[in-house]
Enzyme design. Structure first.
Site, PDB file in Angstrom:
ATOM      1  N   GLU B 135       0.838  -1.205   0.000  1.00 54.49           N
ATOM      2  CA  GLU B 135       0.000   0.000   0.000  1.00 54.49           C
ATOM      3  C   GLU B 135       0.870   1.250   0.000  1.00 54.49           C
ATOM      4  O   GLU B 135       0.589   2.219  -0.688  1.00 54.49           O
ATOM      5  CB  GLU B 135      -0.890   0.029   1.255  1.00 54.49           C
ATOM      6  N   SER B 221      19.798  -8.225  -7.549  1.00 55.84           N
ATOM      7  CA  SER B 221      18.689  -8.436  -8.473  1.00 55.84           C
ATOM      8  C   SER B 221      18.836  -9.526  -9.523  1.00 55.84           C
ATOM      9  O   SER B 221      17.856 -10.206  -9.802  1.00 55.84           O
ATOM     10  CB  SER B 221      18.347  -7.128  -9.194  1.00 55.84           C
ATOM     11  N   HIS B 350       3.974 -10.111  -9.551  1.00 58.18           N
ATOM     12  CA  HIS B 350       5.421 -10.305  -9.443  1.00 58.18           C
ATOM     13  C   HIS B 350       6.014  -9.227  -8.546  1.00 58.18           C
ATOM     14  O   HIS B 350       6.825  -9.501  -7.662  1.00 58.18           O
ATOM     15  CB  HIS B 350       6.059 -10.278 -10.823  1.00 58.18           C
ATOM     16  N   SER B 351       5.602  -7.987  -8.792  1.00 53.12           N
ATOM     17  CA  SER B 351       6.061  -6.866  -7.968  1.00 53.12           C
ATOM     18  C   SER B 351       5.095  -5.724  -8.198  1.00 53.12           C
ATOM     19  O   SER B 351       4.102  -5.874  -8.909  1.00 53.12           O
ATOM     20  CB  SER B 351       7.467  -6.440  -8.392  1.00 53.12           C
TER      21      SER B 351
END
Lengths: 307, 458
Positions: B135, B221, B350-351
């Site tokens: 959020e 990453s 996923h993100s």
């Protein structure tokens, strides 16, 4: 490896075979096949392994059988080796040494004649040194192993047979220092690795012709020893760079740029740079010879520079 | 000392049970006579010829035996291709059914009430943390976030089965492991906001946590790069003869990377104490597993490398806990790698840069979010044991929520890292060229203060 049990070696055929250039000969018998580890053929992965081992407290020396094969390890070297100390906020160090033979050999073909220093020089977090004599090879290797930073040590395929009397006792050279090979007054010649020998050969001819070249083996490819280089330029005001890298994007290109940034006022002539052409290194002997800077070209360049 | 003996005898007791349950293990490897923690000189240096394979054949069929590098084997005059698939899929280990009932006569690793309750509390904390940080990203307070929704059991139960000395090499969907070890909500928030108190000093995107204190290596990453690093760490632990293993997590997509292949291969050859934990959640961003590989998932690949492997129900906390517990014992005391494929589902996108409704059905997502939720399933089992109740539930959720909102506020208000941190830690000591670049930047900022953020300390 004797003095510190955390030092280990990993690479292809480094163990019982002793390495493709016999650099690790005898080590496996002495230290065991865990500390001198033969890896399967996967450069990206054994480099990654070395990084993981370093983060957990070991000091690995990772060998690329030929520097060119380390192109397969570029991801691990750039994204992890160079970066993890930074991105972890300093929590993890990566004290690895990545080494191997590179440069143009005798008819080894394009894939075995790469100059990796061109490609790696941009990676933040890495240090790069090139050794050129038995004396500086020992000193730089020890310094690289002891350094907390990841260091890439460039050896040259054609220099392994050099013989020299060196001290038995321990000595460590500074990774960031250049080496004064021949002091002089007329021109500063900056070079490293095998080209040092071509330069010194040219120097003999130049001396006979009445010139007094100052020859510096820069040794430290990243960062440059601008202190030594600057002092020389302030004396001679003329610079010739002799390198084995390609013209585009090589060490010479960066060195030229650094000299212009820092020592512009001291130059009496444009910086000259002799490099290999931007071609893959051919196999045929004559073609290969034409792609590497030869002593005659160096003599001509100095004569031109000093006109 | 006593602890190790107990663990070994427990392993010795449970091991044959675990092994016999799997048809794929016919003959155990020739056992090593000593514990495999040591630096054994051995098969490799001793043999000058190409090595022998581990399971020797009997002498009876000597007229049908071939001898090649790798060992003796039977030959056959019939040309038969091995099928690409075994027909029947490898079965999946689970302890609790979908309603949290013990599937009877299964063996599983017992838990104390303390550990069982902590597991649940941390699963809820992870879930609430994901919701609130997500959020926060949507509100523009952080730039990016990535949830572990649906994989809470994997995160927490696997962490609970490990020791704090085991070194973790995460992909990015395993913050629960760090949470279990003691990372606070404030510390998570600091990293997401990249403030001065972030241990990463503001250098990485949100969710790229790292903690040397908790042996949790900083998230990087690129996919699967951590796999060979974990093998290297395991090699280091083995050299030091430590009572610890390396554990690395990755998704189904990560198994396509070259690093997956080489890491498993190396670990097997080197006999490294590492657990390869695959979170097969069905999706790699928009690529479903049917487009990722054609093998029977990831578990079958372990056998190809000579690695002991198991498939578990990743949404069953007790199954994950038991499998990881056993895997750890095998890894540490037998110095071998283990592959665990935990089947699960990525309930979230996923993100925050992804909207998965664009490539998968909303019904599918909802089904997994509600009726296949790992947390509810575990809670029912917990409640039946008398270890949890509704009051505890609402109390926990509201206190975690409150603590998180507070942590976010504090993290948001905290100063950003100082300008000098742009240049530190690139090397151990700042070299002169970076110092020059820093001077230049300071000078520039001073000269043009209007063009630079003013909330960055000098």
């Amino acid at each position: 490896m004797d003095s510190n049990p955390r030092v280990c070696v990993m690479g292809e055929d480094v163990g019982h075979y002793g390495g493709s250039y016999k650099v690790t000969k005898g080590l496996a018998t002495k230290f065991g096949d865990l500390r001198v580890l033969d890896t399967p053929i996967a450069e990206n992965s054994f480099t990654g392994m070395g990084i993981g081992a370093a983060m957990t407290g070991l000091r690995p020396v990772i060998e690329g059988m030929n520097m060119g094969f380390l192109l397969l390890a570029f991801n691990q070297i750039s994204n992890n080796c160079g970066m993890l100390h930074y991105t972890s906020g300093g929590q993890f160090t990566i004290p690895v040494v990545i080494r191997g033979p590179g440069g143009v050999g005798r008819q080894l073909g394009a894939e075995h004649s790469q100059r990796l220093e061109s490609y790696f020089q941009s990676i933040p977090g890495l240090q790069m040194v090139a050794c050129s004599t038995p004396y500086n090879a020992k000193g730089l290797m020890k310094a690289a192993i002891r350094s907390e930073n990841p260091v890439v040590l460039f050896e040259h395929v054609l220099l392994y047979n050099l013989k020299e009397r060196i001290p038995d006792e321990e000595y460590v050279l500074c990774l960031e220092e250049a080496e004064m090979v021949r002091p002089g007054e007329h021109v500063t010649i900056l070079t490293y690795s095998r080209m040092r020998y071509h330069v010194m050969q040219a120097a003999k001819t130049l001396v006979n012709k009445g010139y007094d070249p100052e020859v510096i083996d820069i040794r430290s490819l990243k960062p440059f020893d601008l202190h030594a280089i600057g002092n020389s330029i302030k004396k001679t005001h003329r610079v010739l760079i002799v390198e084995e890298c390609m013209r585009t994007g090589g060490i010479g290109a960066s060195l030229r740029s650094a000299i212009i940034d820092n020592f512009w006022d001291y130059l009496d002539a444009p910086i000259m740079c002799l490099s290999s052409q931007d071609v893959p290194t051919p196999y045929a002997g004559t073609l290969e010879e034409w792609t590497v800077v030869q002593p005659a070209q160096i003599v001509t360049a100095v004569e031109q520079l000093c006109k | 000392m006593a602890l190790i003996c107990n663990a070994r005898s427990r392993a010795a007791r449970l091991l044959p049970q675990a092994l016999s349950a799997l048809p794929v293990i016919g003959r155990p490897n020739a056992p090593k006579s000593q514990a495999s923690l040591g630096n054994e000189p051995g098969r490799r240096l001793a043999s000058a010829r190409a090595g022998e394979s581990v399971s020797p054949l009997s002498d009876e069929c000597s007229n049908q035996v071939l001898d090649f590098p790798g060992g003796k084997l039977m030959f056959s005059p019939d040309m038969r291709f091995l099928s690409g698939s075994t027909g029947e899929r490898v079965s999946c280990y689970r302890v609790l059914d979908d309603n949290g009932h013990r599937i009877s006569d299964n063996s599983f690793q017992e838990l104390s009430e303390k550990v069982a309750v902590k597991m649940y509390r941390d699963m809820i904390t992870l879930q609430v943390m994901d919701t609130i940080f997500y959020e926060a990203q949507r509100q523009g307070r952080i730039s990016f976030y990535l949830t572990s929704t649906g994989e809470e059991a994997i995160n927490i139960a696997s962490a609970a089965a490990l020791s704090n000395e085991d070194v973790i090499f995460p992909q990015y969907r395993e913050p629960g492991v760090l949470l279990w070890r003691g990372f606070t909500l404030q510390e998570f928030a600091n990293q997401c906001f990249g403030n001065k108190s972030d241990y990463g000093k503001g250098r990485q995107m949100p969710i790229h946590y790292g903690s040397s204190k908790y042996n949790y290596f900083t998230v990087s990453s690129p996919i699967a790069t951590q796999l060979p690093q974990a093998v290297g760490a395991a090699y280091s632990l083995k050299m030091d003869k430590k009572n610890a293993c390396a554990v690395t997590y990755f998704g189904d997509g990560g198994t396509s990377e070259g690093d997956f292949h080489a890491a498993l291969n190396f670990a097997a050859v080197m006999e490294a104490p590492v657990i390869f934990f695959c979170r097969n959640n069905g999706w790699a961003i928009s690529t479903p597993t049917s487009e990722q590989f054609r093998s029977d998932g990831v578990v079958t690949r372990g056998q190809a490398y000579g690695i002991r492997s198991i498939r578990v129900d990743g949404n069953d906390a007790l199954a994950v806990y038991s499998a990881v517990h056993m895997a750890r014992e095998m890894a540490v005391f037998e110095a071998r790698p283990i592959l665990i494929e935990a089947l699960t589902y990525r309930v979230g996108h996923h993100s925050t840069s992804d909207d998965s409704t664009k490539y998968r059905l909303v019904d599918e997502i909802e089904h997994w979010r509600s009726s296949r939720d790992p947390i509810s399933r575990y809670r029912w089992w917990l409640e039946r044991n008398g270890w949890w109740c509704d009051d505890a539930e609402s109390e926990l959720r509201s206190s975690v929520r409150k603590e998180l909102l507070q942590a976010i506020q504090v993290a948001e208000r905290e100063q950003k890292p100082a300008l000098g941190e742009l240049f530190s830690d690139v090397y151990d000591i700042i070299p002169s060229n970076l110092r020059e670049q820093e001077q230049f930047l300071r000078h520039t900022v001073k000269k043009h203060p209007g063009d630079y953020p003013h909330n960055v300390p000098a």
